[in-house]
Motif scaffolding. Sequence first.
Motif, PDB file in Angstrom:
ATOM      1  N   SER A 137     -15.481  -0.208   3.120  1.00 51.88           N
ATOM      2  CA  SER A 137     -16.440   0.315   2.204  1.00 51.88           C
ATOM      3  C   SER A 137     -16.453   1.877   2.093  1.00 51.88           C
ATOM      4  O   SER A 137     -15.934   2.548   3.073  1.00 51.88           O
ATOM      5  CB  SER A 137     -17.964  -0.100   2.916  1.00 51.88           C
ATOM      6  N   VAL A 138     -17.095   2.360   1.091  1.00 56.40           N
ATOM      7  CA  VAL A 138     -16.923   3.880   0.776  1.00 56.40           C
ATOM      8  C   VAL A 138     -17.772   4.569   1.978  1.00 56.40           C
ATOM      9  O   VAL A 138     -17.043   5.580   2.293  1.00 56.40           O
ATOM     10  CB  VAL A 138     -17.704   4.015  -0.753  1.00 56.40           C
ATOM     11  N   VAL A 166      -7.990   7.637   2.695  1.00 56.24           N
ATOM     12  CA  VAL A 166      -8.919   7.004   1.850  1.00 56.24           C
ATOM     13  C   VAL A 166      -8.086   5.788   1.251  1.00 56.24           C
ATOM     14  O   VAL A 166      -8.775   4.790   0.917  1.00 56.24           O
ATOM     15  CB  VAL A 166      -9.638   8.259   0.885  1.00 56.24           C
ATOM     16  N   ARG A 167      -6.877   6.084   0.699  1.00 54.42           N
ATOM     17  CA  ARG A 167      -6.203   5.222  -0.302  1.00 54.42           C
ATOM     18  C   ARG A 167      -6.022   3.919   0.800  1.00 54.42           C
ATOM     19  O   ARG A 167      -6.161   2.828   0.214  1.00 54.42           O
ATOM     20  CB  ARG A 167      -4.912   5.750  -0.710  1.00 54.42           C
ATOM     21  N   GLN A 206     -11.241   7.062  -5.556  1.00 50.32           N
ATOM     22  CA  GLN A 206     -11.061   5.671  -5.676  1.00 50.32           C
ATOM     23  C   GLN A 206     -11.130   5.227  -7.191  1.00 50.32           C
ATOM     24  O   GLN A 206     -10.328   4.440  -7.581  1.00 50.32           O
ATOM     25  CB  GLN A 206     -12.406   4.820  -5.364  1.00 50.32           C
ATOM     26  N   GLU A 207     -11.834   5.958  -8.006  1.00 45.09           N
ATOM     27  CA  GLU A 207     -11.657   5.853  -9.578  1.00 45.09           C
ATOM     28  C   GLU A 207     -10.626   6.574 -10.238  1.00 45.09           C
ATOM     29  O   GLU A 207     -10.308   6.086 -11.270  1.00 45.09           O
ATOM     30  CB  GLU A 207     -13.280   6.518 -10.242  1.00 45.09           C
ATOM     31  N   VAL A 242     -14.883  10.231  -2.030  1.00 45.25           N
ATOM     32  CA  VAL A 242     -14.379   9.010  -1.946  1.00 45.25           C
ATOM     33  C   VAL A 242     -14.379   8.124  -3.129  1.00 45.25           C
ATOM     34  O   VAL A 242     -13.342   7.590  -3.667  1.00 45.25           O
ATOM     35  CB  VAL A 242     -15.049   8.259  -0.649  1.00 45.25           C
ATOM     36  N   TYR A 243     -15.693   8.159  -3.951  1.00 52.83           N
ATOM     37  CA  TYR A 243     -15.647   7.602  -5.083  1.00 52.83           C
ATOM     38  C   TYR A 243     -14.626   8.129  -6.185  1.00 52.83           C
ATOM     39  O   TYR A 243     -14.099   7.340  -6.858  1.00 52.83           O
ATOM     40  CB  TYR A 243     -17.037   7.656  -5.718  1.00 52.83           C
ATOM     41  N   LEU A 256      -9.235   2.038   1.405  1.00 54.51           N
ATOM     42  CA  LEU A 256      -9.573   1.134   0.245  1.00 54.51           C
ATOM     43  C   LEU A 256      -8.717  -0.082  -0.092  1.00 54.51           C
ATOM     44  O   LEU A 256      -9.492  -1.010  -0.101  1.00 54.51           O
ATOM     45  CB  LEU A 256      -9.775   2.153  -1.004  1.00 54.51           C
ATOM     46  N   PRO A 260      -7.208   7.851  -8.736  1.00 50.28           N
ATOM     47  CA  PRO A 260      -6.237   8.257  -7.609  1.00 50.28           C
ATOM     48  C   PRO A 260      -4.962   9.317  -8.247  1.00 50.28           C
ATOM     49  O   PRO A 260      -4.630  10.022  -7.391  1.00 50.28           O
ATOM     50  CB  PRO A 260      -5.590   6.984  -7.003  1.00 50.28           C
ATOM     51  N   GLN A 280       0.889  -1.340  -0.167  1.00 51.12           N
ATOM     52  CA  GLN A 280       0.156  -0.104   0.047  1.00 51.12           C
ATOM     53  C   GLN A 280       1.032   1.406  -0.159  1.00 51.12           C
ATOM     54  O   GLN A 280       0.611   2.261  -0.784  1.00 51.12           O
ATOM     55  CB  GLN A 280      -0.786  -0.121   1.161  1.00 51.12           C
ATOM     56  N   ARG A 289     -19.180  10.947   0.227  1.00 54.61           N
ATOM     57  CA  ARG A 289     -19.181   9.580  -0.511  1.00 54.61           C
ATOM     58  C   ARG A 289     -18.678   9.854  -1.919  1.00 54.61           C
ATOM     59  O   ARG A 289     -17.996   9.030  -2.387  1.00 54.61           O
ATOM     60  CB  ARG A 289     -20.568   8.734  -0.628  1.00 54.61           C
TER      61      ARG A 289
END
Length: 211
Positions: free
Chosen positions: A177-178, A168-169, A196-197, A192-193, A172, A199, A131, A189
């Motif tokens: 969960s988001v 957040v990373r 996630q989509e 965060v999405y 994830l 970075p 990570q 949210r």
Amino acid sequence: MSMTFFYARVSTTDQTAAHQRIQAEKAGFTINEVVADEGVSGVSTKLADRPGGSRLLGKLREGDTLVVRWVDRLGRDYQDVTDTIQALMNRRIVVRTVINGLVFDGAAADPMQRAVRDALISFMAATAQAQAEASKEAQRAGIAHAKGRDDAYRGRKPSYSRAQLEAVRAQLAQGASVSAIARDTGLSRQTVYRIQEDPAEAEAALARWSA
């Protein structure tokens, strides 16, 4: 009398040890004492070489419990994390994590239990290193992406800080969960999405607004 210590390492100015303690207490831990290293990198410095880490190791006694947010707080990389946890267990100190509620106890006598425990330590340490490396790569990509854009165009200012992006990373990568991440970090949210989509773009946005 055994003690429960909470160790926090925070490497950026917008993180706080107090916030990490609150997370631990919300997870059900009763903390007797907090030891922290603030503004200290975990990538380049061993636990014993950090001011707080050295103080912590001197305070811990057999039968005590050490609580950390995640195993990456304890070492620089895979080998360092596994060596540190093993050394603590050899001293009969129980290591527990806030995330996922893991327990590493050196008192296990059954060979199968010890094998499962040691395999889990190795897996968690490897996950922490992977990570960290992924985060560094995303940061490099984001900065490069930002430099390739017109300096006059910075887009919308990010609604998250460096510490929130890293949190957040990390979560994830650990399968959170988001919704849970949004609650933990105080972000929406939707934010965060977006992280996630893409970075790399999330890093680029911070880089564009860093000046």
